[in-house]
Motif scaffolding. Structure first.
Motif, PDB file in Angstrom:
ATOM      1  N   PRO A   1       0.846  -1.207   0.000  1.00 45.26           N
ATOM      2  CA  PRO A   1       0.000   0.000   0.000  1.00 45.26           C
ATOM      3  C   PRO A   1       0.870   1.241   0.000  1.00 45.26           C
ATOM      4  O   PRO A   1       2.031   1.198   0.432  1.00 45.26           O
ATOM      5  N   ALA A   2       0.314   2.343  -0.486  1.00 49.41           N
ATOM      6  CA  ALA A   2       1.118   3.556  -0.653  1.00 49.41           C
ATOM      7  C   ALA A   2       0.386   4.769  -0.111  1.00 49.41           C
ATOM      8  O   ALA A   2      -0.848   4.828  -0.114  1.00 49.41           O
ATOM      9  N   THR A   3       1.163   5.734   0.350  1.00 43.33           N
ATOM     10  CA  THR A   3       0.634   7.056   0.667  1.00 43.33           C
ATOM     11  C   THR A   3       1.116   8.016  -0.411  1.00 43.33           C
ATOM     12  O   THR A   3       2.162   7.792  -1.027  1.00 43.33           O
ATOM     13  N   ILE A   4       0.336   9.076  -0.678  1.00 43.15           N
ATOM     14  CA  ILE A   4       0.710  10.005  -1.742  1.00 43.15           C
ATOM     15  C   ILE A   4       0.724  11.434  -1.211  1.00 43.15           C
ATOM     16  O   ILE A   4       0.365  11.695  -0.069  1.00 43.15           O
ATOM     17  N   GLY A   5       1.089  12.360  -2.083  1.00 43.78           N
ATOM     18  CA  GLY A   5       1.215  13.765  -1.713  1.00 43.78           C
ATOM     19  C   GLY A   5       2.669  14.155  -1.560  1.00 43.78           C
ATOM     20  O   GLY A   5       3.457  13.438  -0.933  1.00 43.78           O
ATOM     21  N   MET A   6       3.051  15.300  -2.145  1.00 50.30           N
ATOM     22  CA  MET A   6       4.451  15.701  -2.193  1.00 50.30           C
ATOM     23  C   MET A   6       4.725  17.051  -1.536  1.00 50.30           C
ATOM     24  O   MET A   6       5.870  17.500  -1.551  1.00 50.30           O
ATOM     25  N   GLU A   7       3.714  17.687  -0.944  1.00 50.87           N
ATOM     26  CA  GLU A   7       3.892  19.097  -0.551  1.00 50.87           C
ATOM     27  C   GLU A   7       3.029  19.399   0.665  1.00 50.87           C
ATOM     28  O   GLU A   7       1.863  19.001   0.718  1.00 50.87           O
ATOM     29  N   ALA A   8       3.576  20.126   1.631  1.00 45.13           N
ATOM     30  CA  ALA A   8       2.802  20.512   2.809  1.00 45.13           C
ATOM     31  C   ALA A   8       3.564  21.545   3.619  1.00 45.13           C
ATOM     32  O   ALA A   8       4.738  21.832   3.362  1.00 45.13           O
ATOM     33  N   ALA A   9       2.869  22.090   4.609  1.00 40.82           N
ATOM     34  CA  ALA A   9       3.485  23.017   5.562  1.00 40.82           C
ATOM     35  C   ALA A   9       2.929  22.717   6.944  1.00 40.82           C
ATOM     36  O   ALA A   9       1.774  22.320   7.102  1.00 40.82           O
ATOM     37  N   GLY A  10       3.769  22.920   7.951  1.00 41.93           N
ATOM     38  CA  GLY A  10       3.334  22.638   9.310  1.00 41.93           C
ATOM     39  C   GLY A  10       4.405  23.006  10.312  1.00 41.93           C
ATOM     40  O   GLY A  10       5.258  23.866  10.055  1.00 41.93           O
ATOM     41  N   VAL A  11       4.386  22.327  11.474  1.00 42.16           N
ATOM     42  CA  VAL A  11       5.304  22.618  12.564  1.00 42.16           C
ATOM     43  C   VAL A  11       6.131  21.377  12.882  1.00 42.16           C
ATOM     44  O   VAL A  11       5.596  20.268  12.995  1.00 42.16           O
ATOM     45  N   VAL A  12       7.423  21.566  13.019  1.00 38.92           N
ATOM     46  CA  VAL A  12       8.331  20.472  13.343  1.00 38.92           C
ATOM     47  C   VAL A  12       8.111  20.055  14.792  1.00 38.92           C
ATOM     48  O   VAL A  12       8.192  20.883  15.710  1.00 38.92           O
ATOM     49  N   GLU A  13       7.827  18.766  15.002  1.00 39.85           N
ATOM     50  CA  GLU A  13       7.576  18.258  16.358  1.00 39.85           C
ATOM     51  C   GLU A  13       8.766  17.510  16.948  1.00 39.85           C
ATOM     52  O   GLU A  13       8.899  17.409  18.168  1.00 39.85           O
ATOM     53  N   ALA A  14       9.606  16.951  16.094  1.00 40.96           N
ATOM     54  CA  ALA A  14      10.773  16.212  16.582  1.00 40.96           C
ATOM     55  C   ALA A  14      11.838  16.227  15.495  1.00 40.96           C
ATOM     56  O   ALA A  14      11.526  16.261  14.304  1.00 40.96           O
ATOM     57  N   VAL A  15      13.096  16.187  15.930  1.00 37.21           N
ATOM     58  CA  VAL A  15      14.224  16.279  15.015  1.00 37.21           C
ATOM     59  C   VAL A  15      15.177  15.124  15.283  1.00 37.21           C
ATOM     60  O   VAL A  15      15.536  14.861  16.439  1.00 37.21           O
ATOM     61  N   GLY A  16      15.581  14.421  14.212  1.00 38.08           N
ATOM     62  CA  GLY A  16      16.500  13.310  14.351  1.00 38.08           C
ATOM     63  C   GLY A  16      17.946  13.760  14.389  1.00 38.08           C
ATOM     64  O   GLY A  16      18.290  14.919  14.115  1.00 38.08           O
ATOM     65  N   GLU A  17      18.806  12.808  14.690  1.00 38.62           N
ATOM     66  CA  GLU A  17      20.251  13.065  14.781  1.00 38.62           C
ATOM     67  C   GLU A  17      20.776  13.615  13.461  1.00 38.62           C
ATOM     68  O   GLU A  17      20.414  13.151  12.373  1.00 38.62           O
ATOM     69  N   GLY A  18      21.629  14.631  13.555  1.00 31.18           N
ATOM     70  CA  GLY A  18      22.287  15.168  12.375  1.00 31.18           C
ATOM     71  C   GLY A  18      21.532  16.283  11.667  1.00 31.18           C
ATOM     72  O   GLY A  18      22.081  16.899  10.748  1.00 31.18           O
ATOM     73  N   VAL A  19      20.323  16.550  12.071  1.00 30.84           N
ATOM     74  CA  VAL A  19      19.549  17.632  11.449  1.00 30.84           C
ATOM     75  C   VAL A  19      19.879  18.929  12.179  1.00 30.84           C
ATOM     76  O   VAL A  19      19.622  19.059  13.385  1.00 30.84           O
ATOM     77  N   THR A  20      20.441  19.890  11.471  1.00 30.74           N
ATOM     78  CA  THR A  20      20.873  21.134  12.106  1.00 30.74           C
ATOM     79  C   THR A  20      20.116  22.368  11.600  1.00 30.74           C
ATOM     80  O   THR A  20      20.168  23.408  12.246  1.00 30.74           O
ATOM     81  N   HIS A  21      19.441  22.268  10.454  1.00 31.40           N
ATOM     82  CA  HIS A  21      18.800  23.458   9.885  1.00 31.40           C
ATOM     83  C   HIS A  21      17.372  23.649  10.378  1.00 31.40           C
ATOM     84  O   HIS A  21      16.750  24.658  10.085  1.00 31.40           O
ATOM     85  N   LEU A  22      16.866  22.677  11.150  1.00 32.53           N
ATOM     86  CA  LEU A  22      15.518  22.777  11.708  1.00 32.53           C
ATOM     87  C   LEU A  22      15.549  22.420  13.190  1.00 32.53           C
ATOM     88  O   LEU A  22      16.362  21.595  13.631  1.00 32.53           O
ATOM     89  N   GLN A  23      14.631  23.046  13.944  1.00 31.29           N
ATOM     90  CA  GLN A  23      14.498  22.765  15.369  1.00 31.29           C
ATOM     91  C   GLN A  23      13.038  22.511  15.704  1.00 31.29           C
ATOM     92  O   GLN A  23      12.132  22.907  14.953  1.00 31.29           O
ATOM     93  N   VAL A  24      12.815  21.854  16.824  1.00 28.42           N
ATOM     94  CA  VAL A  24      11.443  21.635  17.296  1.00 28.42           C
ATOM     95  C   VAL A  24      10.745  22.990  17.449  1.00 28.42           C
ATOM     96  O   VAL A  24      11.297  23.941  17.997  1.00 28.42           O
ATOM     97  N   GLY A  25       9.537  23.083  16.915  1.00 28.74           N
ATOM     98  CA  GLY A  25       8.764  24.318  16.970  1.00 28.74           C
ATOM     99  C   GLY A  25       8.868  25.181  15.736  1.00 28.74           C
ATOM    100  O   GLY A  25       8.108  26.140  15.573  1.00 28.74           O
ATOM    101  N   ASP A  26       9.809  24.857  14.846  1.00 25.01           N
ATOM    102  CA  ASP A  26       9.946  25.646  13.622  1.00 25.01           C
ATOM    103  C   ASP A  26       8.734  25.473  12.714  1.00 25.01           C
ATOM    104  O   ASP A  26       8.214  24.363  12.552  1.00 25.01           O
ATOM    105  N   ARG A  27       8.307  26.570  12.112  1.00 20.14           N
ATOM    106  CA  ARG A  27       7.351  26.514  11.006  1.00 20.14           C
ATOM    107  C   ARG A  27       8.128  26.100   9.766  1.00 20.14           C
ATOM    108  O   ARG A  27       9.197  26.641   9.497  1.00 20.14           O
TER     109      ARG A  27
END
Length: 330
Positions: free
Chosen positions: A60-86
């Motif tokens: 089964p597949a999910t679709i959709g390529m575009e969205a906007a929202g709020v970052v809730e969690a950030v994985g290791e190595g991600v430096t350009h985004l933080q929790v709470g960022d739009r």
């Protein structure tokens, strides 16, 4: 930790009826990933291609390529985004038709405060597409202010952004659309000329507009229905830039045809080649954010659907009933 997300899923390729609501678990982001809660989601023709199987997905597949929202969690190595960022994105893998998802962070960009969630969701895929077309997909002679270009489906989401951006760059954009009303919309958004391809021979009109010279480049997301006549619109050494298949894929053709029509160039572009790196994604997004925040390009959201009404949205898109950008709300 797993959260649950209302998500649109398909279990087989087919019509809009295959789009079904399901609840899926969403875990924590791994290295290089984020978890984002969507506030608005974009609708694009590539979603139709994924649903129908023109661009096949594993089921089964999910679709959709575009969205906007709020970052809730950030994985290791991600430096350009933080929790709470739009944040906003146009990015593989497909899966934006949902409340909440974990996804690669590489193509997700921090959304400037001056740009709202709905605008962010409506503009990323379409605006970045317009950016790489007008700034990177260029004829061998380049493009200078005053040059004439042909843009098909100019009243769509990509097209209306391109009309405005081309005007800001000093280009003379010749628009095509399927109704007189859509032609007027393209003109109102900066097109220099507009042609109703259902009632006029657009290749003949382009030759009239250009004094028989033809255009330097044709930007075509329609595909099969416009391909042959588009080649007749180009001047010698012109560029045929295909970036979509709304009417179906372009049929095979003999390369020798390009020689007889003036040593033409042909390219088939995709956004995801251009946003393959974090640096290129951010540079393109910064360019887009600047023209939107500066007012040179306004994002027209003409249709809003609840994500629960996704089937109807797909029917309307395929029937060419939509103009400008379309978003889903939750």
């Amino acid at each position: 930790m797993s959260l649950m997300s209302r998500t649109v899923q398909i279990r087989q390729h087919g019509g809009p009826e295959e789009l079904q609501w399901v609840d899926l678990p969403v875990g924590d982001p791994g290295p290089g990933e984020i978890r984002i809660r969507h506030h608005a989601i974009g609708l694009n023709f590539i979603d139709v291609y994924h649903r129908t199987g023109l661009y096949p997905l594993n089921m089964p597949a999910t679709i959709g390529m575009e969205a906007a929202g709020v970052v809730e969690a950030v994985g290791e190595g991600v430096t350009h985004l933080q929790v709470g960022d739009r944040a906003a994105y146009a990015s593989p893998p497909p899966g934006s038709y949902c409340e909440l998802r974990v996804m690669p962070a590489k193509c997700v960009c921090k959304l400037p405060d001056a740009i709202g969630f709905e605008t962010g969701a409506a503009m990323m895929l379409k605006g970045l597409t317009a950016q790489y077309l007008l700034k990177k997909t260029l004829p061998v002679q380049g493009l200078q202010p005053g040059d004439q270009v042909l843009f098909h489906a100019a009243a769509g989401g990509v097209g209306l952004i391109a009309c405005q951006w081309a005007k800001a760059l000093g280009l003379q954009l010749i628009a095509t659309a399927g109704t007189d009303a859509k032609c007027q919309l393209a003109l109102a958004n900066g097109a220099a000329h507009a042609i109703n391809y259902r009632s006029e021979d657009f290749a003949q009109r382009v030759q009239q507009i250009t004094g028989g010279k033809g255009v330097k480049v044709v930007y075509d997301s329609v595909g099969k229905d416009t391909w042959e006549q588009s080649l007749a619109c180009l001047r010698p050494l012109g560029l045929m830039a295909s970036f979509g298949n709304a009417s179906g894929p372009v049929p095979p053709f003999a390369p020798g045809l390009l020689g007889t029509k003036g040593s033409l160039y042909v390219t088939r572009q995709t956004l995801f080649t251009h946003i393959a790196t974090r640096a290129s994604t951010q540079a393109m997004a910064d360019d887009l954010f600047a023209v939107v925040a500066g007012g040179q390009v306004k994002i027209r959201i003409e249709q809003r659907y609840r994500l629960a009404d996704v089937q109807q949205a797909h029917r309307d898109l395929e029937a060419r009933k939509t103009i400008g950008s379309t978003i889903f709300t939750l």
